[in-house]
Every structure is written in C-alpha cells, then in structure tokens.
Design an enzyme around this catalytic site. Structure first.
Site, PDB file in Angstrom:
ATOM      1  N   ARG A  21       0.848  -1.209   0.000  1.00 20.92           N
ATOM      2  CA  ARG A  21       0.000   0.000   0.000  1.00 20.92           C
ATOM      3  C   ARG A  21       0.881   1.256   0.000  1.00 20.92           C
ATOM      4  O   ARG A  21       0.586   2.234  -0.660  1.00 20.92           O
ATOM      5  CB  ARG A  21      -0.947   0.028   1.212  1.00 20.92           C
ATOM      6  CG  ARG A  21      -2.104  -0.942   1.145  1.00 20.92           C
ATOM      7  CD  ARG A  21      -3.068  -0.682   0.015  1.00 20.92           C
ATOM      8  NE  ARG A  21      -3.899   0.489   0.170  1.00 20.92           N
ATOM      9  CZ  ARG A  21      -5.034   0.689  -0.486  1.00 20.92           C
ATOM     10  NH1 ARG A  21      -5.488  -0.209  -1.361  1.00 20.92           N
ATOM     11  NH2 ARG A  21      -5.729   1.780  -0.329  1.00 20.92           N
ATOM     12  N   THR A  29      -5.275   6.560  -3.200  1.00 11.57           N
ATOM     13  CA  THR A  29      -6.180   6.244  -4.320  1.00 11.57           C
ATOM     14  C   THR A  29      -6.157   7.261  -5.473  1.00 11.57           C
ATOM     15  O   THR A  29      -6.159   6.882  -6.637  1.00 11.57           O
ATOM     16  CB  THR A  29      -7.632   6.133  -3.765  1.00 11.57           C
ATOM     17  OG1 THR A  29      -7.606   5.221  -2.664  1.00 11.57           O
ATOM     18  CG2 THR A  29      -8.592   5.654  -4.813  1.00 11.57           C
ATOM     19  N   ARG A  38       1.244   5.213  -8.070  1.00 11.39           N
ATOM     20  CA  ARG A  38       0.147   6.081  -8.533  1.00 11.39           C
ATOM     21  C   ARG A  38       0.587   7.544  -8.630  1.00 11.39           C
ATOM     22  O   ARG A  38       0.063   8.303  -9.449  1.00 11.39           O
ATOM     23  CB  ARG A  38      -1.039   5.954  -7.573  1.00 11.39           C
ATOM     24  CG  ARG A  38      -1.778   4.619  -7.711  1.00 11.39           C
ATOM     25  CD  ARG A  38      -2.653   4.351  -6.514  1.00 11.39           C
ATOM     26  NE  ARG A  38      -3.618   3.285  -6.715  1.00 11.39           N
ATOM     27  CZ  ARG A  38      -4.453   2.854  -5.762  1.00 11.39           C
ATOM     28  NH1 ARG A  38      -4.426   3.408  -4.555  1.00 11.39           N
ATOM     29  NH2 ARG A  38      -5.300   1.882  -6.015  1.00 11.39           N
ATOM     30  N   HIS A  55      -4.366  -2.021  -8.209  1.00 10.80           N
ATOM     31  CA  HIS A  55      -5.124  -2.310  -6.981  1.00 10.80           C
ATOM     32  C   HIS A  55      -4.220  -3.088  -6.032  1.00 10.80           C
ATOM     33  O   HIS A  55      -3.433  -3.920  -6.473  1.00 10.80           O
ATOM     34  CB  HIS A  55      -6.345  -3.184  -7.298  1.00 10.80           C
ATOM     35  CG  HIS A  55      -6.915  -3.839  -6.073  1.00 10.80           C
ATOM     36  ND1 HIS A  55      -7.796  -3.198  -5.231  1.00 10.80           N
ATOM     37  CD2 HIS A  55      -6.675  -5.054  -5.505  1.00 10.80           C
ATOM     38  CE1 HIS A  55      -8.094  -3.995  -4.217  1.00 10.80           C
ATOM     39  NE2 HIS A  55      -7.419  -5.139  -4.360  1.00 10.80           N
ATOM     40  N   GLU A  83      -9.540 -11.657  -0.858  1.00 14.05           N
ATOM     41  CA  GLU A  83      -9.287 -11.405  -2.284  1.00 14.05           C
ATOM     42  C   GLU A  83      -8.428 -12.510  -2.901  1.00 14.05           C
ATOM     43  O   GLU A  83      -8.679 -12.943  -4.023  1.00 14.05           O
ATOM     44  CB  GLU A  83      -8.582 -10.048  -2.456  1.00 14.05           C
ATOM     45  CG  GLU A  83      -9.495  -8.867  -2.139  1.00 14.05           C
ATOM     46  CD  GLU A  83      -8.789  -7.520  -2.242  1.00 14.05           C
ATOM     47  OE1 GLU A  83      -9.439  -6.509  -1.980  1.00 14.05           O
ATOM     48  OE2 GLU A  83      -7.589  -7.480  -2.565  1.00 14.05           O
TER      49      GLU A  83
HETATM   50  O1  CDP Z   1      -7.911   1.210  -4.708  1.00 18.35           O
HETATM   51  P1  CDP Z   1      -8.010   1.797  -3.325  1.00 18.35           P
HETATM   52  O2  CDP Z   1      -8.087   0.749  -2.237  1.00 18.35           O
HETATM   53  O3  CDP Z   1      -6.937   2.811  -3.076  1.00 18.35           O
HETATM   54  O4  CDP Z   1      -9.380   2.636  -3.283  1.00 18.35           O
HETATM   55  P2  CDP Z   1     -10.899   2.194  -2.959  1.00 18.35           P
HETATM   56  O5  CDP Z   1     -11.480   3.258  -2.110  1.00 18.35           O
HETATM   57  O6  CDP Z   1     -10.959   0.793  -2.465  1.00 18.35           O
HETATM   58  O7  CDP Z   1     -11.584   2.288  -4.379  1.00 18.35           O
HETATM   59  C1  CDP Z   1     -11.381   1.291  -5.352  1.00 18.35           C
HETATM   60  C2  CDP Z   1     -11.159   1.917  -6.703  1.00 18.35           C
HETATM   61  O8  CDP Z   1     -12.333   2.588  -7.106  1.00 18.35           O
HETATM   62  C3  CDP Z   1     -10.065   2.977  -6.772  1.00 18.35           C
HETATM   63  O9  CDP Z   1      -8.770   2.451  -6.899  1.00 18.35           O
HETATM   64  C4  CDP Z   1     -10.486   3.765  -7.997  1.00 18.35           C
HETATM   65  O10 CDP Z   1     -10.050   3.147  -9.201  1.00 18.35           O
HETATM   66  C5  CDP Z   1     -12.019   3.676  -7.929  1.00 18.35           C
HETATM   67  N1  CDP Z   1     -12.661   4.897  -7.354  1.00 18.35           N
HETATM   68  C6  CDP Z   1     -13.295   5.784  -8.207  1.00 18.35           C
HETATM   69  O11 CDP Z   1     -13.292   5.582  -9.411  1.00 18.35           O
HETATM   70  N2  CDP Z   1     -13.905   6.900  -7.699  1.00 18.35           N
HETATM   71  C7  CDP Z   1     -13.908   7.149  -6.391  1.00 18.35           C
HETATM   72  N3  CDP Z   1     -14.513   8.220  -5.943  1.00 18.35           N
HETATM   73  C8  CDP Z   1     -13.279   6.245  -5.497  1.00 18.35           C
HETATM   74  C9  CDP Z   1     -12.655   5.128  -6.015  1.00 18.35           C
HETATM   75 MG    MG Z   2      -9.585  -0.584  -1.650  1.00 14.82          MG
END
Ligand code: CDP
Ligand code: MG
Length: 198
Positions: A116, A122, A133, A156, A167
């Site tokens: 992470r 994100t 990222r 991811h 997962e």
């Molecule tokens: O991937 P991560 O765990 O950092 O973020 P998440 O909150 O679990 O969200 C999963 C994925 O959803 C993100 O990596 C983004 O690609 C997408 N996402 C989005 O398109 N719009 C948002 N407002 C939040 C997340």
């Molecule tokens: Mg996530």
C-alpha cells in the site's frame, strides 16, 4: 508475519501504459516474493464480487471520496457515501473489465502495508511522489466524476490483511500459489547472519 500475503492487480490502464515490468520491479526490489501470477480479462460480475468482499467497502470508499472533495474546498457529488459508491462501483466494473489485467500475490514481512505504501493513495493527483500512482499517472476524483468514469490509478492492492485473505481466495486456487525459497530471504529474514562468511 514474515509470510504475509497480499493481492495486487495491474489494472487495464497499467497494462496499456506498459508498466508491468516497472511495477513488478518495484515490488521485487523492495524484497517481496511473487508467489502467484495470472493474466486475464475479468467479467463485470467478478469485479463486483472483488470489491464487495470487504463488507464496509461501500461506506469507507464513499466517505474517503467525500472527504477528499471537502479537503480541496469542493462540493462532493453526493453527501451520502452509499450514493457515491453506487456510481463508483458501476464505473469500476466497466474500467476493470475493459481489457487484460495482471493479478499477483506478493509475500513478505508486512506485505499488505508495504505494498500500500509503494502504490500510494487512491487519487493520483494527491498520491505521494515516489509511489506508483504518484509517479506514473495524473487522474483526479473531480475529472473522473466529470467524465462519469472510474479514477484510473493503474493498480489495486488489498487494503488490509482481512481483505487480502478474502481477495486471494477469490482470485487464486491454493495450488496456484507456489511455495518456494528465494536466495535473498537469507539476508532479509535470517536472525544470526551466520551463513555469510566462509
Ligand atoms: O484502490 P483503493 O483501495 O486505493 O481505493 P478504494 O477506495 O478501495 O476504491 C477502489 C477503486 O475505485 C479505486 O482504486 C479507484 O479506481 C475507484 N474509485 C473511483 O473511481 N472513484 C472514487 N470516488 C473512489 C474510487
Ligand atoms: Mg480498496
């Protein structure tokens, strides 16, 4: 803890940007061990299952998005986190099944937290410099919401140990995960370092 495992997916934009080698290289050079690997085009149904293995995902992701808008002094698309993630999940299903992805399991000390840290937060606009990222792409919540699509952030990785276990079980059969020794484990994990000098 030394054998902690986490799931990583190089998303369709990561493949299209030719970043497989770069991403794998970053995890390898950190000292993590690759124990499972596959390439496929996931279905939309499977992507929904993947994100919903975490029972709180809808709420947490919604709250995180709203907070990020507010921090920048902007108005979020909704005040209700569940409304936010209803749209996010729909966009994510299209994004993640738009082309091939590379799915991997990485193992090592604190693998979940270390990966992470290496991938960054994100939203690429605010991900730290030096992270995957932060270094290799440029998207934001605002622009992706304006376009009505998911945030394209290349990769991811499981957010917690519990998420990782669920997962990994979803994407891999246990026989697809290889148990083997890496030479470098001697220096990473050996306690007495008495195997170096002749
Ligand atoms: O991937 P991560 O765990 O950092 O973020 P998440 O909150 O679990 O969200 C999963 C994925 O959803 C993100 O990596 C983004 O690609 C997408 N996402 C989005 O398109 N719009 C948002 N407002 C939040 C997340
Ligand atoms: Mg996530």
């Amino acid at each position: 803890m030394k054998k902690e495992r986490t799931l990583v997916i190089i998303k369709p934009d990561g493949i299209q940007r030719s970043l497989i080698g770069e991403i794998v290289g970053r995890f390898e050079r950190a000292g993590l061990k690759l124990v499972g690997l596959k390439m496929l085009v996931p279905s939309q149904e499977f992507i929904e299952k993947h994100y919903l293995v975490h029972p709180e995902w809808r709420r947490i992701t919604g709250e995180k998005t709203i907070e990020s808008y507010k921090k920048k002094g902007k108005k979020p698309p909704h005040e209700d986190p569940y409304k936010v993630t209803e749209i996010v999940l729909d966009n994510l299903k299209k994004y993640m099944s738009s082309g091939p992805v590379v799915v991997m399991v990485w193992q090592g000390i604190h693998a979940v937290g270390i990966i992470r840290k290496l991938i960054g937060s994100t939203e690429p606009m605010t991900s730290d410099v030096g992270t995957i990222r932060g270094d290799f792409t440029i998207d934001s919540y605002e622009i992706s919401d304006l376009d009505g699509r998911a945030v394209r952030n290349l990769i991811h990785a499981s957010g917690s140990l519990e998420e990782a276990e669920k997962e990994i079980a979803l994407w891999f059969k246990s026989e697809e995960l290889i148990k083997y020794r890496l030479v470098q484990e001697q220096i990473l994990y050996d306690i007495n370092l008495d195997g170096i000098l002749e």
